[in-house]
Design a protein around this motif. Structure first.
Motif, PDB file in Angstrom:
ATOM      1  N   THR A  37       0.849  -1.184   0.000  1.00  0.00           N
ATOM      2  CA  THR A  37       0.000   0.000   0.000  1.00  0.00           C
ATOM      3  C   THR A  37       0.886   1.236   0.000  1.00  0.00           C
ATOM      4  N   LEU A  38       0.419   2.287  -0.651  1.00  0.00           N
ATOM      5  CA  LEU A  38       1.171   3.535  -0.763  1.00  0.00           C
ATOM      6  C   LEU A  38       0.179   4.680  -0.800  1.00  0.00           C
ATOM      7  N   SER A  39       0.432   5.745  -0.030  1.00  0.00           N
ATOM      8  CA  SER A  39      -0.475   6.883  -0.034  1.00  0.00           C
ATOM      9  C   SER A  39       0.291   8.185   0.188  1.00  0.00           C
ATOM     10  N   PHE A  40      -0.255   9.252  -0.396  1.00  0.00           N
ATOM     11  CA  PHE A  40       0.263  10.611  -0.234  1.00  0.00           C
ATOM     12  C   PHE A  40      -0.892  11.500   0.218  1.00  0.00           C
ATOM     13  N   ASP A  41      -0.597  12.373   1.159  1.00  0.00           N
ATOM     14  CA  ASP A  41      -1.621  13.236   1.738  1.00  0.00           C
ATOM     15  C   ASP A  41      -1.067  14.652   1.849  1.00  0.00           C
ATOM     16  N   THR A  42      -1.718  15.603   1.190  1.00  0.00           N
ATOM     17  CA  THR A  42      -1.342  17.013   1.315  1.00  0.00           C
ATOM     18  C   THR A  42      -2.470  17.758   2.005  1.00  0.00           C
ATOM     19  N   SER A  43      -2.135  18.637   2.938  1.00  0.00           N
ATOM     20  CA  SER A  43      -3.175  19.313   3.712  1.00  0.00           C
ATOM     21  C   SER A  43      -2.763  20.732   4.063  1.00  0.00           C
TER      22      SER A  43
ATOM     23  N   PHE B  24      -5.724  13.812  -1.175  1.00  0.00           N
ATOM     24  CA  PHE B  24      -4.905  12.618  -0.944  1.00  0.00           C
ATOM     25  C   PHE B  24      -5.158  11.598  -2.049  1.00  0.00           C
ATOM     26  N   PHE B  25      -4.191  10.734  -2.250  1.00  0.00           N
ATOM     27  CA  PHE B  25      -4.341   9.657  -3.220  1.00  0.00           C
ATOM     28  C   PHE B  25      -3.433   8.508  -2.801  1.00  0.00           C
ATOM     29  N   GLY B  26      -3.735   7.323  -3.336  1.00  0.00           N
ATOM     30  CA  GLY B  26      -2.935   6.163  -2.962  1.00  0.00           C
ATOM     31  C   GLY B  26      -3.362   4.930  -3.723  1.00  0.00           C
ATOM     32  N   ARG B  27      -2.654   3.841  -3.464  1.00  0.00           N
ATOM     33  CA  ARG B  27      -2.913   2.566  -4.122  1.00  0.00           C
ATOM     34  C   ARG B  27      -2.758   1.440  -3.110  1.00  0.00           C
ATOM     35  N   ASP B  28      -3.661   0.457  -3.207  1.00  0.00           N
ATOM     36  CA  ASP B  28      -3.626  -0.729  -2.362  1.00  0.00           C
ATOM     37  C   ASP B  28      -3.589  -1.947  -3.283  1.00  0.00           C
ATOM     38  N   GLU B  29      -2.569  -2.821  -3.105  1.00  0.00           N
ATOM     39  CA  GLU B  29      -2.371  -3.949  -4.005  1.00  0.00           C
ATOM     40  C   GLU B  29      -2.286  -5.256  -3.230  1.00  0.00           C
ATOM     41  N   ASN B  30      -2.880  -6.298  -3.808  1.00  0.00           N
ATOM     42  CA  ASN B  30      -2.800  -7.642  -3.251  1.00  0.00           C
ATOM     43  C   ASN B  30      -2.611  -8.632  -4.395  1.00  0.00           C
ATOM     44  N   THR B  31      -1.640  -9.541  -4.245  1.00  0.00           N
ATOM     45  CA  THR B  31      -1.391 -10.581  -5.242  1.00  0.00           C
ATOM     46  C   THR B  31      -1.254 -11.916  -4.527  1.00  0.00           C
ATOM     47  N   TRP B  32      -1.929 -12.937  -5.070  1.00  0.00           N
ATOM     48  CA  TRP B  32      -1.873 -14.274  -4.484  1.00  0.00           C
ATOM     49  C   TRP B  32      -1.289 -15.240  -5.503  1.00  0.00           C
ATOM     50  N   HIS B  33      -0.373 -16.092  -5.042  1.00  0.00           N
ATOM     51  CA  HIS B  33       0.313 -17.051  -5.907  1.00  0.00           C
ATOM     52  C   HIS B  33      -0.030 -18.468  -5.458  1.00  0.00           C
ATOM     53  N   ASP B  34      -0.428 -19.287  -6.413  1.00  0.00           N
ATOM     54  CA  ASP B  34      -0.770 -20.681  -6.142  1.00  0.00           C
ATOM     55  C   ASP B  34      -0.052 -21.541  -7.181  1.00  0.00           C
TER      56      ASP B  34
END
Length: 409
Positions: free
Chosen positions: A274-280, A297-307
């Motif tokens: 996860t990564l986020s930037f916040d300006t205030s 503010f903006f950001g990204r949340d990532e999830n990857t699963w390997h099988d």
């Protein structure tokens, strides 16, 4: 890329109203004990106020509590402090429940009903294992509905994680290691010089498999490596005004996800980030009667699963990786005024999410603007506190199937 809207979802709206609540406080007795400053919280009304005048059930975990705790992420810390109902899943995934509601069990910020905030705005993830404690000043937990202040995601409660601000010059380094590839470091510090302030931390941890004295090896089903970063930088051009930038990042690799319902498949794992930037911009007038806030503010949340197919030839994804990505951006604007023993806070919230899932060709966009008005009044020498609020939300869900067709077709 052409977008299409789902008619059944593009006209939704919600409205919330909270009626008056009461809070009584006893007059302080004159003693010889040292004077204790009133604790200030911000989560219940979105502006700083004395904890003794808050009409919601609020618990505060201070920086001193965090320093004494063993847990190094918000999920472990809340479990250690006995806050709510904590559910820990394999693969660095932790959900929290309050008053019968909880965050989404897969960490989706949009599908939970307990809201996780970072400095008063949505953190972008409901997985509290992704949020580390090294650069946290305090945590405020509201039990019970917080939807009027923050929207429908706060039906069961709100967990507001407030980052540190630099007011002194300090530097701290922690490092350690051990057998079985175990190691960790934490570098943190604060700085204050004339118009600038800074508080930040960087951390990293690694863990390997465990071997007993008899030579038997137990696979590590936690995580192989974990890194975190948090920084809060501020500039005060004039007293009472502050421009702020907050950066938060988390990354964990090969977080184990064994199938605990049947036989453990130790080759399965997940990567999460996860990564986020916040300006205030926050400010107040000379007398402190008026306070205001503007934020983007903006950001990204990532999830990857390997099988891996080699270990599970009949696996549900035939050995292919799967995952999802949620891009978030938002803005807040509010102003608060004091009128004798009463106060009013009015503001606007704006949120936009874009969700992509590898198992679906459809990308989903979620738009949520809102307006709110919060009021507070103290009667009988502020022995009786009345609070109320009104919030109106607009919802718009956009679905793109990759071919320009309506997802409802």
């Amino acid at each position: 890329m052409q977008e299409s809207r789902t008619p059944r979802q593009s006209s939704l709206f919600t409205a919330s109203l909270i009626l008056a609540a009461c809070s009584f406080s006893q007059a302080a007795e004159v003693t010889s004990e040292p004077t204790v400053m009133d604790e200030i919280v911000v989560s219940a009304s979105r502006v700083p106020e004395k904890k003794q005048e808050v009409t919601s059930n609020v618990t505060v975990i201070s920086r001193e509590d965090i320093d004494r705790a063993v847990g190094r992420n918000i999920g472990d810390l809340l479990a250690e402090k006995g806050v709510g109902h904590i559910q820990k899943y394999p693969g660095s995934l932790t959900a929290i429940g309050l008053r019968g509601f909880r965050t989404d069990t897969h960490g989706n910020d949009l599908q939970g009903h307990v809201l996780i905030l970072l400095d008063g705005r949505r953190a972008g993830t409901g997985n509290v294992a992704k949020l580390l404690t090294e650069n946290v000043e305090r945590i405020e937990i509201i039990r019970g509905p917080g939807a009027v202040q923050y929207g429908s995601g706060g039906m069961g409660g709100v967990v507001n994680i407030i980052t540190r601000q630099g007011n002194t010059n300090s530097l701290a380094l922690e490092a350690g290691g051990g057998s079985f590839e175990r190691g960790q470091f934490v570098l943190g510090g604060t700085a204050k010089k004339t118009l600038f302030d800074f508080a930040g931390s960087a951390s990293g941890r690694t863990v390997g498999d465990y071997t007993t004295g008899s030579g038997q090896t137990y696979a590590n089903t936690g995580y192989e490596s974990e890194t975190g970063l948090s920084a809060n930088l501020g500039y005060q051009p004039v007293p009472g005004q502050r421009l702020g930038l907050v950066v938060t990042a988390f990354d964990t690799r090969e977080a184990g996800s064994p199938d605990y319902l049947t036989t453990n498949d130790l080759d399965d794992y997940g990567d999460k980030a996860t990564l986020s930037f916040d300006t205030s911009y926050t400010g107040k007038d000379v007398g402190g009667r008026w306070q205001w806030l503007a934020r983007y503010f903006f950001g990204r949340d990532e999830n990857t699963w390997h099988d891996p197919v080699a270990s599970d030839p009949d696996g549900w994804d035939n050995g292919l990786s799967s995952g999802n990505t949620t891009d978030q951006q938002g803005a807040q604007a509010q102003i608060s005024g004091e009128f004798g023993h009463s106060s009013l806070t009015a503001g606007l919230d704006w949120l936009h999410y874009q969700v992509e899932n590898s198992w679906s060709p459809r990308d989903t966009g979620y738009l949520n603007p809102a307006a709110f008005l919060l009021g507070k009044s103290g009667l009988f020498e502020r022995q009786l506190i009345l609070t109320g609020g009104l919030r109106y939300d607009w919802y718009d869900v956009e679905v793109n199937d990759g071919q320009g067709r309506d997802a409802s077709d």
